[in-house]
Write a protein that holds these residues in place. Structure first.
Motif, PDB file in Angstrom:
ATOM      1  N   VAL A  65       0.915  -1.137   0.062  1.00  0.00           N
ATOM      2  CA  VAL A  65      -0.090   0.222   0.055  1.00  0.00           C
ATOM      3  C   VAL A  65       0.834   1.254  -0.032  1.00  0.00           C
ATOM      4  CG1 VAL A  65      -1.692   1.388   1.431  1.00  0.00           C
ATOM      5  CG2 VAL A  65      -1.872  -1.136   1.218  1.00  0.00           C
ATOM      6  N   LEU A  66       0.924   2.177  -1.259  1.00  0.00           N
ATOM      7  CA  LEU A  66       1.725   3.139  -1.069  1.00  0.00           C
ATOM      8  C   LEU A  66       1.245   4.514  -1.250  1.00  0.00           C
ATOM      9  CD1 LEU A  66       3.972   1.675  -4.326  1.00  0.00           C
ATOM     10  CD2 LEU A  66       4.635   1.548  -1.832  1.00  0.00           C
ATOM     11  N   ARG A  67       1.675   5.507  -0.594  1.00  0.00           N
ATOM     12  CA  ARG A  67       0.949   6.745  -0.373  1.00  0.00           C
ATOM     13  C   ARG A  67       1.169   7.411  -1.730  1.00  0.00           C
ATOM     14  NH1 ARG A  67       4.489  11.118  -0.230  1.00  0.00           N
ATOM     15  NH2 ARG A  67       6.751  10.763   0.025  1.00  0.00           N
ATOM     16  N   ALA A  68       0.333   8.114  -2.084  1.00  0.00           N
ATOM     17  CA  ALA A  68       0.324   8.921  -3.500  1.00  0.00           C
ATOM     18  C   ALA A  68       0.964   9.980  -3.403  1.00  0.00           C
ATOM     19  CB  ALA A  68      -1.218   9.575  -3.756  1.00  0.00           C
ATOM     20  N   ARG A  69       1.828  10.211  -4.516  1.00  0.00           N
ATOM     21  CA  ARG A  69       2.874  11.374  -4.603  1.00  0.00           C
ATOM     22  C   ARG A  69       2.055  12.546  -4.823  1.00  0.00           C
ATOM     23  NH1 ARG A  69       7.837   9.560  -2.741  1.00  0.00           N
ATOM     24  NH2 ARG A  69       7.912   7.324  -3.119  1.00  0.00           N
ATOM     25  N   SER A  70       2.637  13.696  -4.681  1.00  0.00           N
ATOM     26  CA  SER A  70       1.742  14.917  -4.986  1.00  0.00           C
ATOM     27  C   SER A  70       2.137  15.571  -6.308  1.00  0.00           C
ATOM     28  CB  SER A  70       2.640  16.202  -3.905  1.00  0.00           C
ATOM     29  OG  SER A  70       4.308  16.235  -4.211  1.00  0.00           O
ATOM     30  N   GLY A  71       2.764  14.831  -7.295  1.00  0.00           N
ATOM     31  CA  GLY A  71       2.971  15.334  -8.618  1.00  0.00           C
ATOM     32  C   GLY A  71       1.612  15.734  -9.213  1.00  0.00           C
TER      33      GLY A  71
ATOM     34  N   GLU B 100      -3.053  15.586  -0.773  1.00  0.00           N
ATOM     35  CA  GLU B 100      -4.506  15.291  -0.317  1.00  0.00           C
ATOM     36  C   GLU B 100      -5.289  15.139  -1.732  1.00  0.00           C
ATOM     37  OE1 GLU B 100      -5.325  18.004   3.606  1.00  0.00           O
ATOM     38  OE2 GLU B 100      -5.720  18.884   1.636  1.00  0.00           O
ATOM     39  N   TYR B 101      -4.959  15.878  -2.588  1.00  0.00           N
ATOM     40  CA  TYR B 101      -5.878  15.673  -4.040  1.00  0.00           C
ATOM     41  C   TYR B 101      -5.325  14.326  -4.637  1.00  0.00           C
ATOM     42  CZ  TYR B 101      -6.821  16.416  -8.834  1.00  0.00           C
ATOM     43  OH  TYR B 101      -7.384  16.163 -10.139  1.00  0.00           O
TER      44      TYR B 101
ATOM     45  N   LEU C 265      -6.196   8.665  -5.961  1.00  0.00           N
ATOM     46  CA  LEU C 265      -5.710   7.177  -6.037  1.00  0.00           C
ATOM     47  C   LEU C 265      -6.613   6.528  -5.289  1.00  0.00           C
ATOM     48  CD1 LEU C 265      -3.600   5.244  -6.529  1.00  0.00           C
ATOM     49  CD2 LEU C 265      -2.425   5.830  -4.493  1.00  0.00           C
ATOM     50  N   ALA C 266      -7.484   6.976  -4.468  1.00  0.00           N
ATOM     51  CA  ALA C 266      -8.271   6.045  -3.555  1.00  0.00           C
ATOM     52  C   ALA C 266      -9.767   5.586  -4.459  1.00  0.00           C
ATOM     53  CB  ALA C 266      -9.100   6.844  -2.368  1.00  0.00           C
ATOM     54  N   GLN C 267     -10.073   6.489  -5.572  1.00  0.00           N
ATOM     55  CA  GLN C 267     -11.016   6.351  -6.361  1.00  0.00           C
ATOM     56  C   GLN C 267     -10.561   5.265  -7.494  1.00  0.00           C
ATOM     57  OE1 GLN C 267     -13.366   9.607  -7.877  1.00  0.00           O
ATOM     58  NE2 GLN C 267     -12.499  10.744  -6.352  1.00  0.00           N
ATOM     59  N   ILE C 268      -9.422   5.377  -7.896  1.00  0.00           N
ATOM     60  CA  ILE C 268      -8.569   4.157  -8.816  1.00  0.00           C
ATOM     61  C   ILE C 268      -8.768   3.080  -8.295  1.00  0.00           C
ATOM     62  CG2 ILE C 268      -6.668   3.590 -10.038  1.00  0.00           C
ATOM     63  CD1 ILE C 268      -6.004   6.731 -10.197  1.00  0.00           C
ATOM     64  N   ARG C 269      -8.291   3.042  -7.064  1.00  0.00           N
ATOM     65  CA  ARG C 269      -7.770   1.466  -6.241  1.00  0.00           C
ATOM     66  C   ARG C 269      -9.349   0.898  -5.724  1.00  0.00           C
ATOM     67  NH1 ARG C 269      -4.080  -1.180  -7.821  1.00  0.00           N
ATOM     68  NH2 ARG C 269      -1.831  -0.101  -7.510  1.00  0.00           N
ATOM     69  N   HIS C 270     -10.373   1.965  -5.832  1.00  0.00           N
ATOM     70  CA  HIS C 270     -11.725   1.245  -5.609  1.00  0.00           C
ATOM     71  C   HIS C 270     -12.069   0.327  -6.692  1.00  0.00           C
ATOM     72  CE1 HIS C 270     -15.605   0.606  -4.259  1.00  0.00           C
ATOM     73  NE2 HIS C 270     -16.314   1.166  -5.165  1.00  0.00           N
ATOM     74  N   ARG C 271     -11.646   0.723  -7.973  1.00  0.00           N
ATOM     75  CA  ARG C 271     -11.996   0.231  -9.180  1.00  0.00           C
ATOM     76  C   ARG C 271     -10.889  -0.991  -9.694  1.00  0.00           C
ATOM     77  NH1 ARG C 271     -14.295   4.870  -9.748  1.00  0.00           N
ATOM     78  NH2 ARG C 271     -16.105   5.297 -11.003  1.00  0.00           N
ATOM     79  N   ALA C 272      -9.634  -0.742  -9.225  1.00  0.00           N
ATOM     80  CA  ALA C 272      -8.599  -1.660  -9.453  1.00  0.00           C
ATOM     81  C   ALA C 272      -7.846  -2.010  -8.390  1.00  0.00           C
ATOM     82  CB  ALA C 272      -7.507  -0.931 -10.661  1.00  0.00           C
TER      83      ALA C 272
ATOM     84  N   SER D  30      -6.154   1.898   1.303  1.00  0.00           N
ATOM     85  CA  SER D  30      -6.956   3.027   1.950  1.00  0.00           C
ATOM     86  C   SER D  30      -5.956   3.968   2.143  1.00  0.00           C
ATOM     87  CB  SER D  30      -7.668   2.292   3.367  1.00  0.00           C
ATOM     88  OG  SER D  30      -6.693   1.869   4.271  1.00  0.00           O
ATOM     89  N   PRO D  31      -6.808   5.419   2.392  1.00  0.00           N
ATOM     90  CA  PRO D  31      -5.722   6.224   2.790  1.00  0.00           C
ATOM     91  C   PRO D  31      -5.054   6.165   4.158  1.00  0.00           C
ATOM     92  CG  PRO D  31      -7.859   7.296   1.963  1.00  0.00           C
ATOM     93  CD  PRO D  31      -7.956   5.810   2.147  1.00  0.00           C
ATOM     94  N   GLU D  32      -5.521   5.540   5.033  1.00  0.00           N
ATOM     95  CA  GLU D  32      -5.195   5.392   6.280  1.00  0.00           C
ATOM     96  C   GLU D  32      -3.819   4.201   6.217  1.00  0.00           C
ATOM     97  OE1 GLU D  32      -8.985   6.880   6.673  1.00  0.00           O
ATOM     98  OE2 GLU D  32      -8.305   4.928   5.692  1.00  0.00           O
ATOM     99  N   LEU D  33      -4.069   3.084   5.536  1.00  0.00           N
ATOM    100  CA  LEU D  33      -2.736   2.310   5.247  1.00  0.00           C
ATOM    101  C   LEU D  33      -1.767   2.871   4.467  1.00  0.00           C
ATOM    102  CD1 LEU D  33      -4.609  -1.207   4.582  1.00  0.00           C
ATOM    103  CD2 LEU D  33      -3.434  -0.464   6.709  1.00  0.00           C
ATOM    104  N   ALA D  34      -2.170   3.836   3.480  1.00  0.00           N
ATOM    105  CA  ALA D  34      -1.233   4.349   2.835  1.00  0.00           C
ATOM    106  C   ALA D  34      -0.258   5.209   3.650  1.00  0.00           C
ATOM    107  CB  ALA D  34      -1.615   4.984   1.734  1.00  0.00           C
ATOM    108  N   ILE D  35      -0.723   5.657   4.669  1.00  0.00           N
ATOM    109  CA  ILE D  35       0.065   6.887   5.582  1.00  0.00           C
ATOM    110  C   ILE D  35       0.764   5.757   6.747  1.00  0.00           C
ATOM    111  CG2 ILE D  35      -0.092   8.478   7.322  1.00  0.00           C
ATOM    112  CD1 ILE D  35      -2.653   9.367   5.893  1.00  0.00           C
ATOM    113  N   THR D  36       0.099   4.888   7.231  1.00  0.00           N
ATOM    114  CA  THR D  36       0.739   4.102   8.308  1.00  0.00           C
ATOM    115  C   THR D  36       1.627   3.051   7.653  1.00  0.00           C
ATOM    116  OG1 THR D  36      -1.208   2.598   8.255  1.00  0.00           O
ATOM    117  CG2 THR D  36      -1.245   4.492   9.735  1.00  0.00           C
ATOM    118  N   GLY D  37       1.028   2.451   6.443  1.00  0.00           N
ATOM    119  CA  GLY D  37       2.171   1.343   6.181  1.00  0.00           C
ATOM    120  C   GLY D  37       1.936   0.039   6.443  1.00  0.00           C
ATOM    121  N   LYS D  38       0.988  -0.088   7.397  1.00  0.00           N
ATOM    122  CA  LYS D  38       0.763  -1.441   8.201  1.00  0.00           C
ATOM    123  C   LYS D  38      -0.673  -1.649   8.274  1.00  0.00           C
ATOM    124  CE  LYS D  38       4.740  -0.795  11.016  1.00  0.00           C
ATOM    125  NZ  LYS D  38       5.172  -0.706  12.622  1.00  0.00           N
ATOM    126  N   PRO D  39      -1.324  -2.648   7.950  1.00  0.00           N
ATOM    127  CA  PRO D  39      -0.307  -3.948   7.490  1.00  0.00           C
ATOM    128  C   PRO D  39      -0.359  -3.914   6.150  1.00  0.00           C
ATOM    129  CG  PRO D  39      -2.612  -4.846   8.206  1.00  0.00           C
ATOM    130  CD  PRO D  39      -2.740  -3.253   8.265  1.00  0.00           C
ATOM    131  N   GLY D  40       0.624  -4.790   5.766  1.00  0.00           N
ATOM    132  CA  GLY D  40       0.790  -4.908   4.166  1.00  0.00           C
ATOM    133  C   GLY D  40       1.463  -3.650   3.532  1.00  0.00           C
TER     134      GLY D  40
END
Length: 266
Positions: A130-136, A190-191, A196-203, A224-234
């Motif tokens: 679960v990776l966080r979204a980059r701001s680019g 945040e954007y 990314l949350a909407q993309i991962r809901h579909r894929a 999920s945004p929470e897992l992307a921030i904490t990195g746990k579990p998975g």
């Protein structure tokens, strides 16, 4: 039937034609939402990234309407031949994780000129993490507010290299985001996370590579945004941990199960 207006470069066309049998025939490619891609004007295509084949799949699917100029890791240009092909395809090299403003500036400039820019919020392949979204993505969207922003949810591409064992079923859905424009109060981070949350809901996340897939069997997380921030579990480190657990142990004293000889008591 509408046809593209933009000229496709020879290198881009050649790579897509060469890849078509693997993606379209072997991968049984199904595409929906293609009509959402405008024939001209600035277009920002935002997608998931589980396999190297995601970019090729999107390119093949969209070629009848647009040429996608994707941001790709700069290390791919170290191979001169590959680098020449990528340059001919209009791809943009970026040093991931280093805040490469030069690559983003080029993407913004080309987008303003009416190009179609492809970008992955995660910045690299998920590999079961679960990776966080980059701001680019957010920086580009804010710099070019007139751009059309479309999502690309791709699935099934991780199985393309498994020929001839496991035939994949590749699907690519082009879709409109809920609130595609970046809001004044939203940060670029945040954007990007919201899209990314909407993309991962579909894929949902898929694991590329047999060894990785076997190591992470039953452990691939739901993004999920929470897992992307904490990195746990998975999250970050889960893949490395799973691979370490399944790796063959090196021979060491006592590895055979026999007890080391006891020292004689004085």
């Amino acid at each position: 039937m509408a046809h593209r207006i933009e000229r496709i470069t020879p290198a881009y066309r050649g790579v897509m034609i060469a890849s078509t049998p693997g993606v379209v025939w072997w991968g049984r490619l199904q595409v929906t939402g293609l009509e959402l891609l405008p024939l001209e004007g600035p277009l920002l295509l935002v997608g998931d990234h589980d396999s190297y084949w995601d970019t090729v799949t999107a390119g093949i699917a969209a070629m009848g309407r647009r040429q996608i100029r994707a941001l790709a890791k700069s290390s791919m240009w170290k191979n001169r031949l590959l680098g020449a092909v990528l340059t001919g395809m209009g791809q943009i090299p970026i040093d991931r994780g280093s805040g490469n403003t030069g690559a983003l500036d080029r993407a913004i400039e080309e987008l303003r000129d009416g190009a179609c820019i492809g970008i992955y919020p995660e910045g690299t392949r998920s590999l079961g993490r679960v990776l966080r979204a980059r701001s680019g993505v957010g920086y580009i969207a804010r710099a070019v507010p007139e751009a059309t922003i479309i999502g690309g949810a791709c699935s099934g591409t991780v199985a393309i290299p498994r020929f001839p064992r496991s035939r994949p079923h590749v699907r690519l859905e082009f879709f409109e985001f809920d609130r595609p424009a970046i809001a004044p109060e939203e940060s670029p981070q945040e954007y990007s996370t919201r899209l990314l949350a909407q993309i991962r809901h579909r894929a949902p996340i898929e694991v590329a590579g047999r060894k990785r897939a076997a190591a992470l069997a039953g452990r691939v997380p739901t993004w999920s945004p929470e897992l992307a921030i904490t990195g746990k579990p998975g999250g970050k480190g889960a893949l490395e941990e799973a691979l370490a657990q399944t790796a063959p142990k090196q021979d060491s004293p006592g590895a055979s199960g026999r007890r080391p000889p006891s020292r004689a008591r004085p």
